[in-house]
Structure formats: C-alpha cells, structure tokens
Motif scaffolding. Structure first.
Motif, PDB file in Angstrom:
ATOM      1  N   GLY A   1       9.420  10.065 -15.730  1.00 56.45           N
ATOM      2  CA  GLY A   1       8.728  10.072 -14.453  1.00 56.45           C
ATOM      3  C   GLY A   1       7.561   9.100 -14.457  1.00 56.45           C
ATOM      4  O   GLY A   1       6.827   9.015 -15.439  1.00 56.45           O
ATOM      5  N   ALA A   2       7.413   8.352 -13.372  1.00 56.76           N
ATOM      6  CA  ALA A   2       6.320   7.385 -13.287  1.00 56.76           C
ATOM      7  C   ALA A   2       5.732   7.431 -11.887  1.00 56.76           C
ATOM      8  O   ALA A   2       6.297   8.060 -10.978  1.00 56.76           O
ATOM      9  N   ARG A   3       4.598   6.819 -11.744  1.00 56.79           N
ATOM     10  CA  ARG A   3       3.985   6.669 -10.426  1.00 56.79           C
ATOM     11  C   ARG A   3       3.921   5.177 -10.135  1.00 56.79           C
ATOM     12  O   ARG A   3       3.550   4.389 -11.012  1.00 56.79           O
ATOM     13  N   LEU A   4       4.287   4.827  -8.928  1.00 51.73           N
ATOM     14  CA  LEU A   4       4.327   3.411  -8.571  1.00 51.73           C
ATOM     15  C   LEU A   4       3.443   3.198  -7.351  1.00 51.73           C
ATOM     16  O   LEU A   4       3.527   3.956  -6.374  1.00 51.73           O
TER      17      LEU A   4
ATOM     18  N   MET B   1       0.811  -1.215   0.000  1.00 57.43           N
ATOM     19  CA  MET B   1       0.000   0.000   0.000  1.00 57.43           C
ATOM     20  C   MET B   1       0.849   1.273   0.000  1.00 57.43           C
ATOM     21  O   MET B   1       0.351   2.353   0.309  1.00 57.43           O
ATOM     22  N   GLY B   2       2.113   1.154  -0.388  1.00 54.03           N
ATOM     23  CA  GLY B   2       2.909   2.349  -0.616  1.00 54.03           C
ATOM     24  C   GLY B   2       2.567   2.936  -1.979  1.00 54.03           C
ATOM     25  O   GLY B   2       2.083   2.234  -2.866  1.00 54.03           O
ATOM     26  N   ALA B   3       2.787   4.230  -2.150  1.00 57.27           N
ATOM     27  CA  ALA B   3       2.478   4.897  -3.421  1.00 57.27           C
ATOM     28  C   ALA B   3       3.357   6.109  -3.550  1.00 57.27           C
ATOM     29  O   ALA B   3       3.360   6.971  -2.665  1.00 57.27           O
ATOM     30  N   ARG B   4       4.157   6.193  -4.608  1.00 55.15           N
ATOM     31  CA  ARG B   4       4.953   7.410  -4.778  1.00 55.15           C
ATOM     32  C   ARG B   4       5.436   7.551  -6.214  1.00 55.15           C
ATOM     33  O   ARG B   4       5.338   6.633  -7.025  1.00 55.15           O
ATOM     34  N   LYS B   5       5.964   8.749  -6.494  1.00 50.71           N
ATOM     35  CA  LYS B   5       6.519   9.014  -7.816  1.00 50.71           C
ATOM     36  C   LYS B   5       7.919   8.430  -7.857  1.00 50.71           C
ATOM     37  O   LYS B   5       8.673   8.540  -6.883  1.00 50.71           O
ATOM     38  N   VAL B   6       8.248   7.831  -8.997  1.00 53.01           N
ATOM     39  CA  VAL B   6       9.591   7.285  -9.174  1.00 53.01           C
ATOM     40  C   VAL B   6      10.099   7.692 -10.556  1.00 53.01           C
ATOM     41  O   VAL B   6       9.320   8.111 -11.419  1.00 53.01           O
ATOM     42  N   SER B   7      11.417   7.537 -10.729  1.00 51.96           N
ATOM     43  CA  SER B   7      12.002   7.739 -12.043  1.00 51.96           C
ATOM     44  C   SER B   7      12.299   6.385 -12.651  1.00 51.96           C
ATOM     45  O   SER B   7      12.742   5.467 -11.950  1.00 51.96           O
ATOM     46  N   LEU B   8      12.071   6.262 -13.930  1.00 54.56           N
ATOM     47  CA  LEU B   8      12.432   5.035 -14.622  1.00 54.56           C
ATOM     48  C   LEU B   8      13.832   5.199 -15.196  1.00 54.56           C
ATOM     49  O   LEU B   8      14.353   6.308 -15.276  1.00 54.56           O
ATOM     50  N   ARG B   9      14.415   4.087 -15.569  1.00 50.70           N
ATOM     51  CA  ARG B   9      15.719   4.175 -16.249  1.00 50.70           C
ATOM     52  C   ARG B   9      15.525   5.027 -17.504  1.00 50.70           C
ATOM     53  O   ARG B   9      14.607   4.803 -18.273  1.00 50.70           O
ATOM     54  N   GLY B  10      16.356   5.986 -17.697  1.00 53.59           N
ATOM     55  CA  GLY B  10      16.197   6.907 -18.819  1.00 53.59           C
ATOM     56  C   GLY B  10      15.531   8.201 -18.395  1.00 53.59           C
ATOM     57  O   GLY B  10      15.447   9.139 -19.177  1.00 53.59           O
ATOM     58  N   GLY B  11      15.041   8.240 -17.159  1.00 50.53           N
ATOM     59  CA  GLY B  11      14.588   9.512 -16.615  1.00 50.53           C
ATOM     60  C   GLY B  11      13.110   9.810 -16.730  1.00 50.53           C
ATOM     61  O   GLY B  11      12.656  10.863 -16.306  1.00 50.53           O
TER      62      GLY B  11
END
Lengths: 91, 993
Positions: free
Chosen positions: B798-801, B786-796
């Motif tokens: 932006g994503a939400r996980l 139940m965690g939720a946060r913005k992350v960076s993918l390889r290559g930069g």
C-alpha cells in the motif's frame, strides 16, 4: 528539575519544553486588535508563583499547566492544560 | 630504580610499601608507593617547592592535603592527556606518572617572571582597571598579551582529549556526601532502616579525617570501626558506596551532580573504559557530611614553602608516613592544632615550638611540651624567613610585646575550622555565623538536605557520629523507610577551644588567597576605595575566584574586611555560593556527545542506497540528505547539479523528501481544526485532493508551509518543512489541547513512518506505471494535478500518491511505509533505467524551486508575512485563524514592505550570491538606502544564467527596474534586474500536463 506529569509520573526536565505564561486567554474571533495585541505580547514578569505552559514532548505530548515559583523553582501544581487558553471561537 | 625517599618514615601509614612506584616531576625521577598522592610522594622525597604563584611568581609549596589546595597545582600527564591545574594533593600516584610545575620560566627554581614581585606596588587589587586604562588600543596589542604571558596557571593540552567520558543517572532514598564518621554513621542508620543509599566520597579511601586522626569508636580503634562498618554496609541490600566521587552540585527537585574519577588514578583508562563519569543523582533526601576545612591565619610570609595547614601536616605524617619537616613549629589559635604536635611526636619528629594565640594553654599540653623539650609561646607568628628552599626561621610577636625567633623547617598553622557549607548554600542559602566555633554553619539548605557532623559545625568525634546517625535515620524515615536503625556508634568528644585570629599585622606580604595572590593589604585597599560589600570585594580583588573557589581564603578575607570596616563578620556576610564544588572537566559534561555523536544523526530511508551511489551528503538539522550524486568525469558540483536538473526537466528524476514533517490529522473536526491553524481553508477540500497551506504565528508572521491532503472524510495528511517538523507538531498540539479543546480531532506524528519520494519530469507517469499496480489509473483525468489518494504498488504494498510539484514539472510524490523505502528506490532505478531515471539531491531540488519561484527557508525567515511572500490572497476573510488579527496590523500590511521578487544579473555571466544588499541604482550603499537583500540564488540551467529571489521594498511593483547589488562582505558590486519570481513555466502548464 523534576516534573510530575499527570499522565506519566515523575520525569526529568529534559523531557519537557517550556512555553511561558499560561494566564493569557485567546480572545474570541471578533476581538479587537488591542485585545489580541495584549494576548500576544503582554506578559507579567512574576517573582513568585506563576502558572506556565510546559509541553511533555519527550513523553505523552500533553500540554501541561504548571504552577512554578520563579524564585525557588518549586512546583506546586501540575495539571493538563486542556482548554486553559480557550475562549469560545466562532466556528 | 630510585628507592631513596629521605622523608619517608620507616613504618606505618596507609601506603602499600610492597607496591613501589616511579614518577617524574619537572623531568626528575622519584619513587613513591601505592596509596600516595603526588603531594605525599613529593613530600616523602623532600620536594618543598612545587609551583609559582599566579601574579607574583612567588615560590609555593603544598598547603593542604585535600581538594581545597590552592598552591600545589601541576600539569599532570603529557601530550593530549596533559591536564593543567591539577591538585597534587588529590592526584593519586601511579607508576610512570609525569607532572610539571606551572607558571614559571625557564625553570621552577629560577623563574625570571619572579621579577613581577619588584613591581608589586602596581599589581595591587584592581590593577587591571587602574594600570591598563590608557591608551585603549594598547589593551589588545600590548597589555593583554603581556599579562597573559606573565600571569596564569597551567597550559591546556592543545589537542583533542583522547579519552571517553560518560554520563549516568542514579536514584536513591538517601544520598550522603562524605565518608567520615558522620557520613558512615548516616549510611549505617539509613541502610539499616531499609533505605536505598548512595554515599559519595571524593577520596580513594573511606574514613575522612579518621584516616589521619584515628580515635576510639565503640571501644575499638577508628580504623577497625571503619572496616567493620564498611563490612556491615556491604551486607545491606541497597547501599552503594562510590569513592573517587565528588558531589559537586545541588539542583532543583532533589537532583544532584557528582563526578566520578573512574580511571584518573591510572596512566590512561583501560580499553573500553571511561576516564570520568558524570552522575546525576535523584535523591529523596541528602545528608551532607562533607566535613570542614581548616583555615589559615594570615601573616607575613605565610605562603613560604614549608608553611602548611596543621591538619594536613599530620595527614602526611600519619596517613602517608611522609614528613614535611624534621623540626616542626605550630602556630595555632585552637585546641585542634595540638593534635599535630601529638602526631609529630608520635612519629619521632621534633617540635621546635608551639606558638599559641590563646593565653590559657592546658596543663596537659604544657606537661607534654616540658617532656618533649619545646617551648610554648603565647603570641603570634609575624614573619617567616625562607624562600624557595622552604622555611628557615619564624619571627614571633609575644603577647607581652617582646619578640622571639625560632628555627624550624616546617610551620604548621591552624586558624580553626570552617564547615564545608558549599553544598548546603547552592540554593542561595546564606550560612549563619556560630560564635562558639567562630565559623559559618549551614542555614537555609535546599529542601530535603541536612548537614551533619563537622559540616554542621559539630567538630567532636562523638558529636559527628551522633549527628550523622540521627540525620541518616531521619532521612530514611522521611523517605518512607522505617526499619530498625539499631544503636548509634559512640565515641567521646574532644575539648574544643578557640580564640578567633585571622590576621597578624606585620611587614611583608601576607596572603589571604594563595591561588590568586590576594593579600591582606589588597583587602584593606579595597575597603579604602569603597569596595566594601563582599560581592564587590570579591570582584575587585578576585578573592576566592580561582579554581579553588576560595575554600581556604574566603572566610579569612571577609573577616579582614569586617575588621577594617568596623563591622562584625556576620554583618559583613558571605558571597553567594555556586556550584561546582570542585572543577569539573567540560568533557565530563559533554559525555559521549562529541564529534560524530555530538547529536543524533537521522538517515533517510534511501541513505544506504545513496551512499552506495557515492552521493555527497549535507547536514540538514539532524538529517543527512543527499546533496548531489556526482558521476565520474564531472569536474565540480555545479556540473553535477546542472545534469540532474536537465535530466528532470527533460526526462524523469527522483529525490528523497522523507525529511518533511508528516502528521496524520484524524477526527470529525479535522477540517475545522485545519481551518484554524492555516490561513486558507481545508474543510472544503474534497476527499482525494491536496492543497498548499500556509500557517502563521499568532503575531501574524509566516510560521510554516506545506501540502495537506484529504485522504478520507475524517482523515487529513499534513506535511511540514523539514526544519519545522517538530515545532509544528508541538504548535498543533498546543492549538488542539489548549486553545480548541471543543474540536474532536487527534494528531499523530508519522514523519518516520513514511518514506516519501518526489518523482518529477515529463516521463514520471511512464516510470510510475512500472511501479504502481496496473489497475491504478494515473491518467490526467483520473489523477489530475493536486490529486491525492491511496494506491497499491505492484506486489500489493500500500502506498500514498500525491500529484504535487515543487519542481514545476509533471510530478508525483509517493509514500510507502519507511521499511520499504530502500526497496522502492532500488526498484525506481531498475524500472527507470529505460527512461534514463536520474536521482537528484537537495541542490537540484533547490535550483528547480528557485526557477519556479517557490519560497523556502531563506524566505520563511520569521520576519515575512503571507503578503510579503506573494501569498496574501490565500488569507481567508471568512474565518478566524491563528495570526489573523495581528497580520492585519498597519505595519504588516504596509505598501513599502520588502516582498519576494525575482532577480537576475544584467551581466548574464555574473555569479550571484545570497546576502547581497539591494540599493537603488545611483544611491550610495548604506543603511539609509538599503531596500532589502538577496535571499536565494542558483545557476539556472534552464535560463543558462544565475538567478535568485530577493526581499525588496515594493519589489513586485518594480518589475523590470535595474537595482544595485552591494555585497561588502565579499567585496562585490553589480547590477541586477528585478523580475517575476516565477522564472520557469509561469502559467504552470507543465505541472498540470
């Protein structure tokens, strides 16, 4: 039918969705079951001018309060419905 | 080539003799000319018999020359383009046209069904109700099939329409219906004033009655005035003339419906062109210059081929150079009928006699008769001799009581004119009776509409021009256009005199409604039986209910009713007028919205990739979703789905869940707002956390569910089910704007902005680490369930996980901007190869949610409460929320409600089906013992048997009980055991791992 949206101007009926009677006001948090029952279910069936909620989903997404004659479809007023159904609710 | 057209005049008319055309009617080839209608070409070829009547199969000919035609209906074209009930009087002739007569067997001339006439006494008004009442079961088995064979109109094509139809909008200041003198004058005045004008004319030529009747306008022949007027209109900047276009309806707020027959005059539409176009025209003002319809007089034998409206007869002679008869008789009650005599004499035809119901025929007419050598008889036509070969002789009751007979091969009839009051009456306006013309004229027209000319009861040419011009100028002015309208066109007014005459008593059938075979006797019978109100009369006799909507019959019908009931015509009144004015093809209303374009199609961000994989898609609302991904060698869908489920539970898989509704909730009061729309609390959700939420309707029933995450103090990301994405947005806007305006919160629909994938299975983290920037810590401690946060993918990127799980496995949902969805799915496949990553579809998704006991659409069915779903404890008691009070109602909290419970068959090999009813063991299946039903089923690869969810009375108190599943629809009966709905990993260890 054409509706003059106060934000978008005159638009065609297909952009709007009808909800219904705009008269009932949502009772306050402590209201009795009977009061809420009336709010949820009791509606007048008016032959004549009636205030109604319409949603401009195909445009600005504003909820509108429209006075429409149910006999002639004549629309005599259109205004934003902001706060029309509100009564102070416990926060 | 067939050139002989025996009834074609040598010269004249508005046909193009340099453009001969061939056509076929009932298999026989004929010739005609460009500019003909099918009716005029048939007349030119001497064809009098064109159809059989609806009920009695009586031989019928051509009655009119316009869209009011009740008789001359044909099947036009062949194959998939065959169009039944097409009026020969409006069908433009083209080379190769094929038409067939209707409602006859085996042939038009020898119609065995004409035997119906022998049983005429049982086919009177109301015969359906009287004759076929008993025995009831005979209705479907015997009566209806027999009636359907015997009565009726043309046959539908029986194949899909190969042509395209279009819909379009147009806007103007002044809309004009009709291009006769009034319509053209209105267009001139409005156009000169600077108005945006649209003029619709249903004919292919402009001019209305001027085309046949001519006259002198502004000192020049009418034809010249028409062409000059059209030339002037063409120079005006905003005047649009639409011929082949019928204005058929009037709708609210100045919206009008028109049908444009773009290519009906060709064998088939040219490539990439439409057959017809449906117009919705928004006009500030409308001038109805739709003219008038000549009305028949009802007398015995008035339906014999060769009996024709007087105005139609002269239209055929003058406009089409086609002569319906050689020796014409006229039966009239008014001055206008005499114009047919003048036209016929002008074309060199003989007049057999004029029967005028008026005692005082003018000296000029008498002089004309003397000169041309025909008799003028004061009296009524009371009978017609003739049959399928046409009129031979007419019988006349003279005013003095004597009788006379006249030999003729064509009887022109004029009973006066009825203004076309359809358009002006479509908002329940009731036309009013005008004594001097004995006709109804418009009254109570819709706002912004005015009738002019003959449509307004002004029949003189001068009056038509004056009224049309004045109406056009006034319409332009009230639309805010005040340019100089200039001088109106001027013409003289013809004398008008009429003695009302509706019905001549006599022996034999006298038809009022030709198309529905309603006779004067039927109306009298209806009155005797108490069906006196015009609305009852209409429905009992079917008067005016055919495809012509009674254009030639309604007024005569109610005049006869008025006479037999001893009332005046205005007291008797009219029925309510309803659009469309002419039949409009359903295809035109559908327009381009048919087949795969019936509705929009929404494709998920991974759609093209999934299609490359050979995915099978399922329609979910407007969406196409991958249902499963079959592999070579798999024998059926079940094998595929089982493989997909096992791959997820044993390794890692992913599924496109972008179809979920997604809403960004921003603002300092975002949490407070969510507290009011969800039954549980969101204001206390920590930033970086997600929570499952349930919404109720105000009546206490569950509305929707989904996971909502808090991405920042003032920013929540809310998800809805796929089905409710739009409705929930609308509902939340209602809550925000109307109910809770004091909250500082904004909503943004972002459903299409994010591509979202569920990645599930024990190897999920391994796969994600290949995708996500290595700096992101995905460990259980740093990114717990139940965690939720913005992350960076390889290559930069932006994503939400979100660490949420629908499958019950260790799972994440990852969101990337929609434009990266395709790249993400391809990278997941590449990066996941080493882990055996498996794409799974909605079916495997469904299996895993049932194994996990998660509710979905079949359980969120609008009749279940939170408690029914086993989620009652989520309802906060410390705050108000939508639906709170109504959810507490006694019946909604009752102990014996049907609640969600798991089920499995006692015979583990048994397949379950949703929809089966749950009956207590040993009880007789039926409503009294019905305790619920199975909502969702699947084959569980994990349990190796079919399992399901059901709504069962007190289900959760009955875990372990064996009940009976009764499925009368499929004829199945079997025992099932009620069980815990969470079949898989009930303590949730896997999803938290």
């Amino acid at each position: 039918m054409r509706i003059v949206c106060p934000f978008c101007g005159e638009r065609e009926l297909g952009e709007f969705t009808y909800l219904g009677d705009a008269k009932p006001v949502r009772p306050a948090a402590g209201a009795s079951e009977d009061e809420v029952f009336d709010y949820v279910y009791l509606r007048d069936n008016i032959a004549g001018a009636m205030s109604e909620y319409w949603y401009h989903g195909g445009g600005c997404r504003a909820w509108l309060k429209i006075t429409r004659n149910t006999l002639t479809h004549e629309i005599s007023s259109v205004e934003p419905a902001a706060g029309v159904g509100a009564r102070q609710v416990a926060r | 080539m067939i050139t002989s057209q025996p009834n074609r005049l040598a010269s004249g008319g508005l046909i193009d003799r340099s453009a001969p055309l061939n056509f076929r009617f009932d298999g026989k080839t004929f010739a005609g000319f460009q500019g003909d209608t099918l009716a005029s070409a048939l007349i030119a070829n001497g064809v009098k018999l064109v159809g059989r009547s609806f009920k009695y199969h009586r031989p019928r000919g051509i009655l009119t020359a316009g869209s009011e035609e009740p008789n001359a209906l044909v099947e036009l074209r062949t194959g998939a383009r065959r169009e039944p009930n097409t009026k020969a009087t409006t069908a433009e002739l083209y080379d190769g046209l094929e038409a067939a007569s209707q409602n006859r067997w085996p042939s038009l001339r020898h119609d065995l069904m004409a035997v119906n006439q022998l049983f005429a006494s049982i086919f009177v008004a109301g015969f359906y109700y009287k004759t076929f009442m008993w025995p009831a079961k005979f209705w479907e088995a015997v009566y209806e099939p027999a009636i359907r064979r015997a009565a009726g109109l043309g046959r539908a094509a029986g194949a899909a329409d190969p042509d395209h139809y279009d819909k379009a909008w147009a806007h103007c200041d002044v809309l004009i219906a009709g291009s006769g003198p009034a319509g053209l004058a209105a267009a001139l005045a409005a156009g000169r004033s600077g108005a945006r004008v649209i003029l619709c004319e249903e004919d292919f030529l402009l001019g209305g009655r001027l085309l046949a009747d001519g006259g002198t306008i502004d000192g020049m022949p009418a034809a010249e005035w028409v062409s000059r007027t059209l030339a002037e209109l063409a120079t005006l900047p905003d005047v649009r003339i639409m011929n082949r276009t019928t204005l058929f309806g009037v709708y609210d707020g100045g919206t009008y419906g028109a049908i444009e027959r773009v290519n009906d005059h060709l064998p088939s539409p040219p490539e990439h062109q439409v057959r017809q176009r449906l117009w919705r025209i928004v006009a500030k003002r409308c001038v109805v210059a739709a003219g008038a319809i000549e009305r028949p007089i009802v007398f015995a034998g008035n339906d014999t081929p060769g009996v024709m409206m007087a105005s139609a007869m002269r239209t055929y002679v003058a406009r089409y150079s086609a002569t319906p008869a050689k020796r014409i008789a006229l039966f009239t009650n008014n001055e206008d009928g005499w114009r047919t005599v003048e036209a016929a004499l002008g074309a060199g035809l003989q007049i057999a006699a004029v029967v005028d119901a008026r005692p005082d025929v003018s000296a000029a007419h008498r002089a004309l008769a003397a000169k041309a050598g025909f008799a003028v008889l004061n009296g009524f036509v009371s009978g017609v001799d003739g049959g399928k070969d046409g009129v031979k002789k007419i019988s006349i009751s003279l005013a003095g009581g004597a009788r006379a007979e006249v030999e003729t091969d064509g009887l022109a009839v004029s009973g006066g004119w009825n203004p076309a009051v359809g358009l002006t009456s479509y908002h329940r306006g009731r036309p009013k009776w005008q004594d001097d013309i004995s006709a109804f004229v418009p009254d109570g027209a819709p706002p912004g509409m005015e009738a002019a000319g003959a449509a307004n009861g002004a029949f003189g040419l001068g009056a038509c021009l004056r009224q049309g011009f004045a109406a056009g100028a006034a319409a332009a002015q009230s639309a805010g256009r005040d340019g100089n309208a200039g001088a109106p066109p001027v013409a003289d007014d013809e004398a008008f005199s009429l003695t009302p005459l509706w019905h001549v008593a006599g022996k034999g059938k006298a038809f009022v409604d030709y198309q529905h075979d309603v006779t004067a006797a039927d109306i009298e019978l209806a009155q005797r039986e108490g069906f006196e109100s015009v609305e009852h009369l209409k429905r009992y006799t079917t008067l005016g209910m055919a495809t012509d909507q009674g254009k030639t019959s309604n007024v005569a019908g109610l005049a006869i009713m008025a006479a037999v009931s001893g009332k005046s015509i205005p007291e008797t009144g009219t029925t309510i007028y309803r659009p469309p004015y002419v039949p409009v093809a359903i295809g035109a209303f559908a327009g381009q919205h048919r087949d795969e374009n019936f509705h929009a199609t929404r494709l998920t961000p991974s759609h093209h990739w999934a299609a490359e994989q050979g995915a099978v898609f399922v329609d979910t609302g407007l969406w196409k979703r991958a249902q499963w991904y079959p592999r070579a060698g798999e024998k059926d869908w079940l094998e595929t789905v089982i493989r997909e489920v096992k791959a997820v539970r044993g390794g890692v898989g992913f599924c496109d869940v972008s179809t979920l509704g997604k809403i960004d909730v921003h603002g300092p009061d975002a949490g407070a707002f969510l507290d009011r729309v969800y039954i549980n609390t969101f204001s206390n959700l920590a930033v970086g956390k997600a929570r499952y939420g349930l919404m109720l309707r105000e009546d206490g029933m569950v509305y929707d569910d989904g996971t909502t995450s808090r991405l920042a103090e003032d920013h929540y990301f809310l998800t809805t089910t796929t089905a409710k994405a739009g409705p929930v947005m609308q509902h939340l806007e209602f809550c925000r704007q109307v109910l809770f305006p004091e909250l500082n919160v904004q909503l943004t629909s972002v459903s299409d902005q994010w591509a979202q994938f569920s990645i599930a299975g024990p190897k999920t983290r391994d796969l994600l680490r290949e995708i996500v920037d290595p700096a992101e810590d995905l460990s259980n401690e740093a990114f717990p369930f139940m965690g939720a946060r913005k992350v960076s993918l390889r290559g930069g990127i932006g994503a939400r996980l979100f660490r949420i799980s629908f499958s019950g496995e260790m799972a994440f949902e990852i969101s990337v901007p929609a434009r990266y969805g395709d790249a993400l799915v391809r990278n997941l496949m590449l990066a996941g190869k080493q882990f055996g990553v498996t794409p799974y579809g909605t079916e495997a998704l469904g299996v895993m949610r049932i194994e996990k006991g998660h509710v979905a659409g079949p359980e969120l069915n609008g009749t279940t409460t939170a408690a029914d779903l086993g989620l009652g404890k989520m309802m906060s008691t410390r705050k108000d929320f939508i639906g709170r009070v109504m959810a507490g109602r006694e019946a909604l909290a009752a102990r014996d409600r049907q609640v969600v419970v798991g089920i499995k068959a006692t015979d583990s090999a048994r397949r379950l089906r949703s929809g089966a009813h749950v009956i207590p063991k040993g009880e007789i299946p039926g409503p009294a013992n019905d305790q619920g039903y199975i909502t969702s089923v699947c084959f569980s690869p994990t349990l190796d048997q079919w399992i399901g969810l059901a709504l069962v009375e007190r289900g959760r108190d009955r875990i372990g009980e064996i009940v009976h599943a009764h499925d009368p629809l499929r004829g199945e009966d079997y025992d099932v055991e009620l069980c815990n709905p969470v079949f898989y990993d009930p303590d949730g260890g896997r999803q938290r791992g």
